[in-house]
Design an enzyme around this catalytic site. Structure first.
Site, mmCIF file in Angstrom:
data_model
loop_
_atom_site.group_PDB
_atom_site.id
_atom_site.type_symbol
_atom_site.label_atom_id
_atom_site.label_comp_id
_atom_site.label_asym_id
_atom_site.label_seq_id
_atom_site.Cartn_x
_atom_site.Cartn_y
_atom_site.Cartn_z
ATOM 1 N N HIS A 48 1.259 -0.469 -3.940
ATOM 2 C CA HIS A 48 1.685 -1.588 -3.342
ATOM 3 C C HIS A 48 1.776 -2.941 -3.929
ATOM 4 O O HIS A 48 0.650 -3.445 -4.433
ATOM 5 C CB HIS A 48 0.820 -1.386 -2.044
ATOM 6 C CG HIS A 48 1.304 -2.638 -0.976
ATOM 7 N ND1 HIS A 48 2.672 -2.917 -0.681
ATOM 8 C CD2 HIS A 48 0.440 -3.454 -0.504
ATOM 9 C CE1 HIS A 48 2.354 -4.004 0.102
ATOM 10 N NE2 HIS A 48 1.174 -4.438 0.454
ATOM 11 N N HIS A 107 3.941 -6.940 -4.163
ATOM 12 C CA HIS A 107 4.982 -7.936 -3.455
ATOM 13 C C HIS A 107 5.897 -8.658 -4.142
ATOM 14 O O HIS A 107 5.896 -9.716 -4.695
ATOM 15 C CB HIS A 107 3.952 -9.063 -2.559
ATOM 16 C CG HIS A 107 2.868 -8.902 -1.807
ATOM 17 N ND1 HIS A 107 1.666 -9.324 -1.749
ATOM 18 C CD2 HIS A 107 2.777 -7.351 -1.140
ATOM 19 C CE1 HIS A 107 0.878 -8.669 -0.781
ATOM 20 N NE2 HIS A 107 1.627 -7.485 -0.217
ATOM 21 N N GLU A 163 -6.599 -0.171 2.712
ATOM 22 C CA GLU A 163 -5.485 0.472 3.069
ATOM 23 C C GLU A 163 -5.504 1.968 2.528
ATOM 24 O O GLU A 163 -4.582 2.755 2.611
ATOM 25 C CB GLU A 163 -4.162 -0.109 2.621
ATOM 26 C CG GLU A 163 -4.051 -1.537 3.117
ATOM 27 C CD GLU A 163 -2.563 -2.309 2.892
ATOM 28 O OE1 GLU A 163 -2.327 -1.820 1.836
ATOM 29 O OE2 GLU A 163 -2.085 -3.059 3.453
#
Length: 269
Positions: free
Chosen positions: A142, A144, A119
Protein backbone atom coordinates in the site's frame (compact mmCIF):
# COMPACT_ATOMS: atom_id res chain seq x y z
CA UNK A 1 21.55 -10.47 19.01
CA UNK A 2 21.92 -12.73 15.99
CA UNK A 3 19.54 -11.89 13.17
CA UNK A 4 17.19 -14.59 11.91
CA UNK A 5 18.52 -13.73 8.43
CA UNK A 6 22.03 -14.99 9.18
CA UNK A 7 22.76 -18.27 7.40
CA UNK A 8 19.49 -18.09 5.46
CA UNK A 9 20.34 -16.61 2.05
CA UNK A 10 16.89 -17.05 0.51
CA UNK A 11 15.10 -15.31 3.38
CA UNK A 12 17.78 -12.62 3.51
CA UNK A 13 17.39 -11.98 -0.23
CA UNK A 14 13.62 -11.63 0.16
CA UNK A 15 13.98 -9.11 2.99
CA UNK A 16 16.57 -7.19 0.97
CA UNK A 17 14.08 -7.04 -1.92
CA UNK A 18 11.48 -5.59 0.47
CA UNK A 19 14.02 -3.00 1.62
CA UNK A 20 14.82 -2.13 -2.01
CA UNK A 21 11.14 -1.52 -2.79
CA UNK A 22 10.73 0.55 0.39
CA UNK A 23 13.53 2.76 -0.91
CA UNK A 24 11.81 3.17 -4.27
CA UNK A 25 8.54 4.17 -2.55
CA UNK A 26 10.37 6.84 -0.56
CA UNK A 27 12.42 8.11 -3.50
CA UNK A 28 9.28 8.47 -5.61
CA UNK A 29 7.63 10.58 -2.94
CA UNK A 30 4.95 7.95 -2.37
CA UNK A 31 5.73 7.27 1.31
CA UNK A 32 5.68 10.45 3.34
CA UNK A 33 6.45 10.10 7.05
CA UNK A 34 5.23 6.60 8.04
CA UNK A 35 2.83 6.30 5.08
CA UNK A 36 2.34 3.00 3.32
CA UNK A 37 2.63 -0.66 4.22
CA UNK A 38 4.26 -3.86 2.99
CA UNK A 39 3.45 -7.43 4.02
CA UNK A 40 5.03 -10.50 2.46
CA UNK A 41 4.23 -14.18 3.02
CA UNK A 42 7.63 -15.74 3.81
CA UNK A 43 6.32 -19.13 4.95
CA UNK A 44 8.12 -20.99 2.15
CA UNK A 45 11.44 -19.47 3.28
CA UNK A 46 11.11 -20.51 6.92
CA UNK A 47 13.04 -23.54 8.17
CA UNK A 48 12.44 -25.84 11.14
CA UNK A 49 14.78 -23.84 13.36
CA UNK A 50 12.75 -20.67 12.80
CA UNK A 51 9.55 -22.60 13.49
CA UNK A 52 10.95 -23.47 16.92
CA UNK A 53 11.91 -19.92 17.83
CA UNK A 54 10.15 -18.57 20.93
CA UNK A 55 7.88 -15.57 20.71
CA UNK A 56 9.42 -12.20 21.54
CA UNK A 57 6.04 -10.54 22.03
CA UNK A 58 2.78 -11.18 23.77
CA UNK A 59 0.04 -12.88 21.79
CA UNK A 60 -1.63 -10.23 19.62
CA UNK A 61 -5.18 -10.51 18.30
CA UNK A 62 -5.78 -10.03 14.58
CA UNK A 63 -9.45 -9.20 15.10
CA UNK A 64 -10.66 -11.76 12.58
CA UNK A 65 -10.24 -15.53 12.24
CA UNK A 66 -8.34 -16.56 9.11
CA UNK A 67 -8.06 -20.39 8.94
CA UNK A 68 -6.07 -20.30 5.70
CA UNK A 69 -3.18 -18.62 7.53
CA UNK A 70 -2.63 -21.32 10.14
CA UNK A 71 1.12 -21.73 10.69
CA UNK A 72 2.03 -19.01 8.19
CA UNK A 73 4.85 -16.49 8.60
CA UNK A 74 4.85 -12.89 7.35
CA UNK A 75 7.28 -10.02 7.17
CA UNK A 76 5.37 -6.85 8.12
CA UNK A 77 6.38 -3.20 8.12
CA UNK A 78 6.18 -1.81 11.64
CA UNK A 79 3.50 0.58 12.79
CA UNK A 80 4.71 4.17 12.79
CA UNK A 81 7.87 3.19 10.91
CA UNK A 82 9.14 5.10 7.88
CA UNK A 83 9.83 3.52 4.50
CA UNK A 84 13.09 5.46 4.24
CA UNK A 85 14.26 3.77 7.44
CA UNK A 86 12.96 0.35 6.43
CA UNK A 87 15.02 0.66 3.24
CA UNK A 88 18.20 0.84 5.35
CA UNK A 89 17.29 -1.29 8.35
CA UNK A 90 14.41 -3.64 7.43
CA UNK A 91 14.61 -5.79 10.55
CA UNK A 92 14.61 -2.73 12.83
CA UNK A 93 11.57 -1.25 11.12
CA UNK A 94 9.58 -4.41 10.55
CA UNK A 95 9.25 -7.89 11.99
CA UNK A 96 8.49 -11.50 11.17
CA UNK A 97 5.30 -12.82 12.73
CA UNK A 98 3.88 -16.32 13.19
CA UNK A 99 0.13 -16.89 12.88
CA UNK A 100 -0.98 -19.11 15.77
CA UNK A 101 -3.10 -22.25 15.53
CA UNK A 102 -6.29 -20.43 16.46
CA UNK A 103 -5.85 -18.38 13.28
CA UNK A 104 -7.06 -15.23 15.05
CA UNK A 105 -3.80 -14.18 16.68
CA UNK A 106 -0.06 -13.95 16.12
CA UNK A 107 3.28 -13.47 17.85
CA UNK A 108 6.44 -11.69 16.73
CA UNK A 109 9.38 -14.08 16.41
CA UNK A 110 12.15 -11.94 14.84
CA UNK A 111 14.23 -9.81 14.94
CA UNK A 112 12.83 -7.18 17.29
CA UNK A 113 9.43 -6.76 18.90
CA UNK A 114 8.35 -4.18 16.31
CA UNK A 115 4.56 -4.06 16.24
CA UNK A 116 3.19 -4.60 12.72
CA UNK A 117 1.17 -1.98 10.90
CA UNK A 118 -2.26 -1.15 12.27
CA UNK A 119 -3.62 -2.19 8.86
CA UNK A 120 -2.34 -5.75 9.38
CA UNK A 121 -5.86 -7.29 9.56
CA UNK A 122 -6.66 -5.93 6.09
CA UNK A 123 -3.39 -7.21 4.62
CA UNK A 124 -3.76 -10.63 6.24
CA UNK A 125 -7.34 -10.93 5.02
CA UNK A 126 -6.06 -10.45 1.46
CA UNK A 127 -3.30 -13.02 2.01
CA UNK A 128 -5.82 -15.51 3.35
CA UNK A 129 -7.98 -15.04 0.29
CA UNK A 130 -4.97 -15.59 -1.99
CA UNK A 131 -4.09 -18.84 -0.23
CA UNK A 132 -7.68 -20.06 -0.40
CA UNK A 133 -7.67 -19.50 -4.15
CA UNK A 134 -4.36 -21.34 -4.59
CA UNK A 135 -2.69 -18.14 -5.79
CA UNK A 136 1.11 -17.83 -6.04
CA UNK A 137 0.91 -14.17 -4.97
CA UNK A 138 2.94 -13.54 -1.82
CA UNK A 139 3.11 -9.76 -1.39
CA UNK A 140 0.86 -6.79 -0.71
CA UNK A 141 1.91 -3.14 -0.97
CA UNK A 142 0.00 0.00 0.00
CA UNK A 143 1.45 3.37 -1.02
CA UNK A 144 0.49 6.91 -2.11
CA UNK A 145 1.48 7.57 -5.76
CA UNK A 146 1.11 11.32 -6.25
CA UNK A 147 -0.35 11.50 -9.77
CA UNK A 148 -2.73 8.57 -9.29
CA UNK A 149 -4.07 10.04 -6.05
CA UNK A 150 -4.47 13.42 -7.79
CA UNK A 151 -6.56 11.83 -10.56
CA UNK A 152 -8.75 10.12 -7.95
CA UNK A 153 -9.96 13.55 -6.81
CA UNK A 154 -12.00 13.88 -10.02
CA UNK A 155 -15.24 11.93 -10.27
CA UNK A 156 -14.86 11.70 -14.04
CA UNK A 157 -12.09 9.13 -13.53
CA UNK A 158 -13.83 6.96 -10.94
CA UNK A 159 -16.31 5.06 -13.08
CA UNK A 160 -15.57 1.39 -13.62
CA UNK A 161 -12.50 0.98 -15.85
CA UNK A 162 -12.52 4.64 -16.94
CA UNK A 163 -9.09 5.27 -15.41
CA UNK A 164 -7.87 1.84 -16.55
CA UNK A 165 -8.55 2.65 -20.19
CA UNK A 166 -6.94 6.10 -19.95
CA UNK A 167 -3.79 4.74 -18.29
CA UNK A 168 -3.51 1.76 -20.65
CA UNK A 169 -3.74 4.13 -23.61
CA UNK A 170 -0.87 6.40 -22.55
CA UNK A 171 1.98 3.96 -23.26
CA UNK A 172 1.94 0.33 -24.49
CA UNK A 173 3.90 -1.05 -21.53
CA UNK A 174 1.13 -0.19 -19.09
CA UNK A 175 -1.30 -2.78 -20.44
CA UNK A 176 1.55 -5.28 -20.95
CA UNK A 177 2.74 -5.06 -17.35
CA UNK A 178 -0.54 -4.26 -15.57
CA UNK A 179 -2.93 -6.31 -17.73
CA UNK A 180 -5.84 -6.35 -15.28
CA UNK A 181 -5.95 -2.57 -14.96
CA UNK A 182 -6.94 -0.56 -11.91
CA UNK A 183 -9.88 -1.25 -9.61
CA UNK A 184 -11.61 1.63 -7.81
CA UNK A 185 -12.75 1.80 -4.19
CA UNK A 186 -14.79 4.92 -3.29
CA UNK A 187 -13.51 6.79 -0.26
CA UNK A 188 -13.68 4.89 3.01
CA UNK A 189 -12.12 5.64 6.39
CA UNK A 190 -8.47 4.46 6.35
CA UNK A 191 -8.00 1.24 8.28
CA UNK A 192 -11.75 0.55 8.42
CA UNK A 193 -13.43 -2.80 7.83
CA UNK A 194 -15.48 -1.18 5.07
CA UNK A 195 -12.27 -0.27 3.23
CA UNK A 196 -10.86 -3.78 3.72
CA UNK A 197 -14.06 -5.44 2.46
CA UNK A 198 -14.31 -3.20 -0.59
CA UNK A 199 -10.63 -3.77 -1.41
CA UNK A 200 -10.99 -7.53 -1.15
CA UNK A 201 -13.96 -7.41 -3.51
CA UNK A 202 -12.04 -5.36 -6.12
CA UNK A 203 -9.03 -7.68 -5.86
CA UNK A 204 -11.21 -10.44 -7.27
CA UNK A 205 -10.81 -8.74 -10.67
CA UNK A 206 -7.73 -6.52 -10.32
CA UNK A 207 -4.16 -6.74 -9.00
CA UNK A 208 -4.03 -3.02 -8.16
CA UNK A 209 -6.83 -1.06 -6.48
CA UNK A 210 -7.15 2.71 -6.15
CA UNK A 211 -8.44 4.03 -2.84
CA UNK A 212 -10.14 7.34 -3.72
CA UNK A 213 -8.25 10.36 -2.34
CA UNK A 214 -5.82 8.06 -0.49
CA UNK A 215 -3.54 5.71 -2.42
CA UNK A 216 -3.30 2.29 -4.00
CA UNK A 217 -3.20 -1.29 -2.75
CA UNK A 218 -1.46 -3.91 -4.89
CA UNK A 219 -0.89 -7.65 -4.73
CA UNK A 220 1.89 -9.44 -6.57
CA UNK A 221 3.97 -12.58 -6.91
CA UNK A 222 6.55 -10.80 -4.77
CA UNK A 223 7.05 -7.27 -3.51
CA UNK A 224 8.85 -6.19 -6.70
CA UNK A 225 6.00 -7.46 -8.88
CA UNK A 226 3.48 -5.46 -6.82
CA UNK A 227 5.69 -2.36 -7.04
CA UNK A 228 6.21 -2.70 -10.79
CA UNK A 229 2.49 -2.66 -11.47
CA UNK A 230 2.03 0.51 -9.42
CA UNK A 231 5.06 2.03 -11.12
CA UNK A 232 3.78 1.55 -14.68
CA UNK A 233 0.35 2.92 -13.75
CA UNK A 234 2.01 5.93 -12.13
CA UNK A 235 4.12 6.53 -15.26
CA UNK A 236 0.97 6.61 -17.38
CA UNK A 237 -0.67 9.04 -14.97
CA UNK A 238 2.36 11.33 -15.25
CA UNK A 239 2.17 11.24 -19.07
CA UNK A 240 -1.52 12.13 -18.96
CA UNK A 241 -1.04 14.97 -16.49
CA UNK A 242 1.99 16.35 -18.35
CA UNK A 243 0.04 16.40 -21.62
CA UNK A 244 -2.79 18.26 -19.90
CA UNK A 245 -0.28 20.73 -18.42
CA UNK A 246 1.01 21.36 -21.97
CA UNK A 247 -2.50 22.44 -22.87
CA UNK A 248 -3.97 19.52 -24.78
CA UNK A 249 -5.97 16.35 -24.17
CA UNK A 250 -3.68 13.39 -24.90
CA UNK A 251 -4.93 11.28 -27.77
CA UNK A 252 -3.92 7.95 -26.29
CA UNK A 253 -3.95 4.58 -28.01
CA UNK A 254 -7.31 3.81 -29.62
CA UNK A 255 -9.43 0.69 -29.09
CA UNK A 256 -7.99 -1.00 -32.17
CA UNK A 257 -4.43 -0.42 -30.99
CA UNK A 258 -5.25 -1.70 -27.49
CA UNK A 259 -6.87 -4.81 -28.97
CA UNK A 260 -3.76 -5.36 -31.08
CA UNK A 261 -1.64 -5.14 -27.90
CA UNK A 262 -3.88 -7.65 -26.15
CA UNK A 263 -3.50 -10.16 -28.98
CA UNK A 264 0.23 -9.62 -29.54
CA UNK A 265 1.16 -10.03 -25.86
CA UNK A 266 -1.48 -12.70 -25.10
CA UNK A 267 -3.03 -10.51 -22.42
CA UNK A 268 -6.38 -11.02 -20.61
CA UNK A 269 -9.28 -9.61 -22.62
Amino acid sequence: MKSVLEGRPALKAEIEKIAEVAGYLWQNGWAERNGGNITVNVTDLVDDEIRQLPAISEVKQIGVELPALKGCYFYCKGTGKRMRDLARWPMDNGSIIRILDGCDSYVIIADNAVMPTSELPSHLTVHASLIEKGSNYKATVHTHPIELVAMSHSKQFLGKDVLTKILWSMIPETKAFCPLGLGIVPYQLPGSKALADATLQELEDYDVVMWEKHGVFAKGLDVMDAFDQIDVLSKSAKIYINAKAMGFEPEGMNDEQLAEMTLAFNLPK
